[in-house]
Motif scaffolding. Structure first.
Motif, PDB file in Angstrom:
ATOM      1  N   THR A   1       0.707  -1.311   0.053  1.00 28.66           N
ATOM      2  CA  THR A   1       0.093  -0.159  -0.036  1.00 28.66           C
ATOM      3  C   THR A   1       1.044   1.027   0.153  1.00 28.66           C
ATOM      4  N   LYS A   2       1.846   0.907   0.759  1.00 22.73           N
ATOM      5  CA  LYS A   2       1.945   2.338   1.181  1.00 22.73           C
ATOM      6  C   LYS A   2       3.485   2.791  -0.229  1.00 22.73           C
ATOM      7  N   ASN A   3       4.002   1.657  -0.671  1.00 22.43           N
ATOM      8  CA  ASN A   3       4.829   1.661  -2.033  1.00 22.43           C
ATOM      9  C   ASN A   3       3.627   2.417  -3.318  1.00 22.43           C
ATOM     10  N   ILE A   4       2.925   1.581  -3.174  1.00 24.26           N
ATOM     11  CA  ILE A   4       2.008   2.466  -4.546  1.00 24.26           C
ATOM     12  C   ILE A   4       1.254   3.499  -4.855  1.00 24.26           C
ATOM     13  N   ASP A   5       0.682   3.651  -2.993  1.00 24.27           N
ATOM     14  CA  ASP A   5       0.101   5.225  -3.020  1.00 24.27           C
ATOM     15  C   ASP A   5       1.180   6.021  -3.263  1.00 24.27           C
ATOM     16  N   ARG A   6       2.973   5.916  -3.426  1.00 29.87           N
ATOM     17  CA  ARG A   6       3.254   7.491  -3.500  1.00 29.87           C
ATOM     18  C   ARG A   6       3.093   7.697  -4.657  1.00 29.87           C
ATOM     19  N   PHE A   7       2.665   6.876  -6.169  1.00 29.07           N
ATOM     20  CA  PHE A   7       1.822   7.720  -7.014  1.00 29.07           C
ATOM     21  C   PHE A   7       0.647   8.619  -6.805  1.00 29.07           C
ATOM     22  N   GLY A   8       0.003   8.185  -6.013  1.00 28.01           N
ATOM     23  CA  GLY A   8      -0.795   8.963  -5.507  1.00 28.01           C
ATOM     24  C   GLY A   8      -1.422   8.068  -4.569  1.00 28.01           C
ATOM     25  N   GLN A   9      -2.532   9.321  -4.123  1.00 26.01           N
ATOM     26  CA  GLN A   9      -3.052   8.422  -2.678  1.00 26.01           C
ATOM     27  C   GLN A   9      -4.399   7.452  -2.726  1.00 26.01           C
ATOM     28  N   GLY A  10      -4.870   6.251  -2.461  1.00 26.21           N
ATOM     29  CA  GLY A  10      -5.626   5.494  -2.603  1.00 26.21           C
ATOM     30  C   GLY A  10      -5.576   5.034  -3.979  1.00 26.21           C
ATOM     31  N   LEU A  11      -4.431   5.167  -4.556  1.00 28.25           N
ATOM     32  CA  LEU A  11      -4.420   3.998  -5.607  1.00 28.25           C
ATOM     33  C   LEU A  11      -4.191   2.342  -5.706  1.00 28.25           C
ATOM     34  N   ALA A  12      -3.691   1.994  -4.399  1.00 33.16           N
ATOM     35  CA  ALA A  12      -3.579   0.480  -4.151  1.00 33.16           C
ATOM     36  C   ALA A  12      -5.213   0.299  -4.703  1.00 33.16           C
ATOM     37  N   ARG A  13      -5.935   0.652  -3.426  1.00 40.86           N
ATOM     38  CA  ARG A  13      -7.369   0.806  -3.077  1.00 40.86           C
ATOM     39  C   ARG A  13      -8.309   0.529  -4.825  1.00 40.86           C
ATOM     40  N   PHE A  14      -7.807   1.467  -5.762  1.00 43.31           N
ATOM     41  CA  PHE A  14      -8.217   1.746  -6.699  1.00 43.31           C
ATOM     42  C   PHE A  14      -7.820  -0.011  -7.495  1.00 43.31           C
ATOM     43  N   MET A  15      -5.972   0.312  -7.429  1.00 47.26           N
ATOM     44  CA  MET A  15      -6.420  -1.010  -8.150  1.00 47.26           C
ATOM     45  C   MET A  15      -6.433  -1.906  -7.824  1.00 47.26           C
ATOM     46  N   CYS A  16      -6.670  -2.427  -6.583  1.00 47.28           N
ATOM     47  CA  CYS A  16      -6.718  -3.186  -6.220  1.00 47.28           C
ATOM     48  C   CYS A  16      -8.563  -3.874  -6.175  1.00 47.28           C
ATOM     49  N   ASP A  17      -9.264  -2.791  -6.567  1.00 53.39           N
ATOM     50  CA  ASP A  17     -11.003  -2.828  -6.822  1.00 53.39           C
ATOM     51  C   ASP A  17     -10.799  -3.309  -8.484  1.00 53.39           C
ATOM     52  N   ALA A  18     -10.259  -2.527  -9.154  1.00 49.35           N
ATOM     53  CA  ALA A  18     -10.444  -2.321 -10.810  1.00 49.35           C
ATOM     54  C   ALA A  18      -9.963  -4.177 -10.637  1.00 49.35           C
ATOM     55  N   MET A  19      -8.610  -4.503 -10.513  1.00 49.89           N
ATOM     56  CA  MET A  19      -8.348  -5.783 -10.761  1.00 49.89           C
ATOM     57  C   MET A  19      -8.835  -6.820 -10.512  1.00 49.89           C
ATOM     58  N   ALA A  20     -10.061  -6.684  -9.389  1.00 43.53           N
ATOM     59  CA  ALA A  20     -11.123  -7.610  -9.454  1.00 43.53           C
ATOM     60  C   ALA A  20     -11.819  -7.770 -10.059  1.00 43.53           C
ATOM     61  N   VAL A  21     -12.455  -6.456 -10.952  1.00 48.13           N
ATOM     62  CA  VAL A  21     -13.378  -6.682 -11.543  1.00 48.13           C
ATOM     63  C   VAL A  21     -13.045  -6.937 -13.243  1.00 48.13           C
ATOM     64  N   TYR A  22     -12.037  -7.078 -13.332  1.00 43.53           N
ATOM     65  CA  TYR A  22     -10.757  -7.321 -14.446  1.00 43.53           C
ATOM     66  C   TYR A  22     -11.012  -8.408 -14.207  1.00 43.53           C
ATOM     67  N   ALA A  23     -10.667  -8.899 -13.187  1.00 44.79           N
ATOM     68  CA  ALA A  23     -10.540 -10.776 -13.629  1.00 44.79           C
ATOM     69  C   ALA A  23     -11.468 -11.491 -13.088  1.00 44.79           C
ATOM     70  N   ASP A  24     -13.410 -10.990 -12.589  1.00 39.93           N
ATOM     71  CA  ASP A  24     -14.257 -11.242 -13.022  1.00 39.93           C
ATOM     72  C   ASP A  24     -14.610 -11.472 -14.479  1.00 39.93           C
ATOM     73  N   ASN A  25     -14.775 -10.144 -14.877  1.00 39.78           N
ATOM     74  CA  ASN A  25     -15.164  -9.657 -15.874  1.00 39.78           C
ATOM     75  C   ASN A  25     -14.438 -10.699 -17.301  1.00 39.78           C
ATOM     76  N   ASN A  26     -13.815 -11.409 -16.765  1.00 39.54           N
ATOM     77  CA  ASN A  26     -12.505 -11.668 -17.837  1.00 39.54           C
ATOM     78  C   ASN A  26     -12.603 -13.790 -17.890  1.00 39.54           C
ATOM     79  N   LYS A  27     -13.022 -13.644 -16.713  1.00 42.00           N
ATOM     80  CA  LYS A  27     -13.661 -15.220 -16.435  1.00 42.00           C
ATOM     81  C   LYS A  27     -13.779 -15.832 -18.135  1.00 42.00           C
TER      82      LYS A  27
END
Lengths: 245, 245
Positions: free
Chosen positions: A219-245
């Motif tokens: 979280t710390k490492n990723i959020d260096r690029f923007g506050q909340g980026l880790a959360r956003f990526m987590c969500d987007a990755m979940a959607v991506y995985a679910d949509n591409n099953k």
DNA sequence: ATACAGTATTACGTAACGTGAGAGTCAATA
DNA sequence: TATTGACTCTCACGTTACGTAATACTGTAT
């Protein structure tokens, strides 16, 4: 060894062996000219491992992922399985305690709360899912790290730049909902990049996203690029995985 | 208690409770005007019993038969379940021993035969099927005996004559294959007669036939009407049950 | 009135084989 | 050589026990 011999030795059905072959979980090392399956010593060892996982409630699909992951280590797995089997026995011990009490209760010898009546009961599908995710969810990450370690300095630098570029792009998009086309296109690039490093199934990809928010270092490492980026990526990755099953 | 409360207390899903209601395995004692399921203390006790059987690998259909059989006795069942759970733990202990050895083997510390590698493995569908059949397969027989005890002497005599008549008929047919029309018609009469005494499902009927050859007392008693009659009846009863499923 | 958690029913899908059919293979025996 | 019985294969439908999602209603707190 042919199917009946294996089935009898092991305590499973021939049909199960057929099924495991079909799904690529346990492929016999040889077949005769007539098409008979011939299992090797190595096959038997793999089967043992499969059946330990099966006893612990793992779905076959997950067992396959674990066993055939490039970073799978047999001894490590045995040791983890051992711990989980001990845990399973503890749970069974609790259930046995519960039934002992219930018998006494039924005879009018003791009182029992409703909670006590179900002590030790756990019928979730795979009770060891959490442990497994922690133990083997990192397989692809471990593989990535291994590959990374083998790159030259210039290759590492180039890769780091690619990583940065995508992080920056994602950071710009992070205020969007995770399921938008733009977000998903960018996260798709992330998926591709990660898969150049390691073998990320969609499920593993999703798990890794979860790790970004669960593990503070990520979280710390990723959020260096923007506050909340880790959360956003987590969500987007979940959607991506679910949509591409 | 409503579904979520029960599900959380017990460690199962709401869907499971729905399913159990649908199949008549656990029917809530009440429902609200809105149609919400309301589970009683009694329901919870039944659920506990169901889940012990589930842990032991019994199919739901079989659990239902056992629990709702007229001769079901809760304390007896708990005691049998207790024994079976202990047996289950023994089996798990064996598997744990096996994995301990396997870890040592993997380290090169000991040798292991293929047989040893699968010590304690038992993946049959319901490992307690035999015990269960012996324990609960007699339910209908017990019920019959209970009813018989309540008959007057003249009623008993009349019934005994009916029994004899059918035994004699079957004895005459015993040289035929068990699946002939004649044999099956006669065994059908036997089924009807037994069901005047107790509640014999087709499966129970088949189990009882098995008892005729497995239990020497039955064999001896029946074979008085003709050598080999018990065997013949057993076979015919199995055919009858299978053909009328 | 609104929001959110809980509840119902409906119904399709999933996982992991079980079961049966029909045909081929193999080894022992007459 | 032919026969028999056990073993093996593939194909494919069926079974069991829910998981999942959708849609709509209920209950309670704000």
């Amino acid at each position: 060894m042919k199917v009946k011999e294996v089935a009898d030795l092991v305590g499973i059905s021939v049909r199960t062996l057929h099924h495991y072959d079909e799904i690529g979980l346990l492929i016999p090392e040889n077949t005769t000219d007539s098409g008979y399956r011939v299992y090797s010593e190595q096959n038997l060892e793999t089967l043992q491992q499969i059946l330990f996982f099966k006893e612990l409630g793992f779905p076959l699909k997950k067992i396959k992922e674990i066993i055939y992951s490039p970073s799978f280590n047999r001894l490590d797995a045995l040791e983890s399985q051992y711990k989980m089997l001990l845990e399973r026995r503890n749970r069974l011990d609790k259930m046995i305690k519960t039934i002992e009490k219930t018998i006494k209760h039924s005879r009018g010898e003791i009182e029992m709360t409703n909670k006590e009546k179900f002590e030790g009961f756990n019928f979730s599908r795979n009770p060891y899912e959490k442990e497994a995710r922690e133990r083997w969810g990192n397989a692809a990450v471990n593989e990535s790290n291994a590959r990374l370690a083998k790159l030259s300095e210039s290759e590492k630098k180039e890769l780091a730049e690619e990583f940065s570029a995508i992080y920056k792009k994602l950071a710009e998009l992070r205020h969007l909902p995770a399921d938008t086309e733009e977000a998903q296109a960018a996260i798709g690039e992330w998926y591709v990049l990660l898969n150049r490093m390691g073998s990320y199934s969609l499920e593993a990809f999703k798990n890794v996203g979860q790790m970004y928010v669960n593990d503070e270092r990520f979280t710390k490492n990723i959020d260096r690029f923007g506050q909340g980026l880790a959360r956003f990526m987590c969500d987007a990755m979940a959607v991506y995985a679910d949509n591409n099953k």
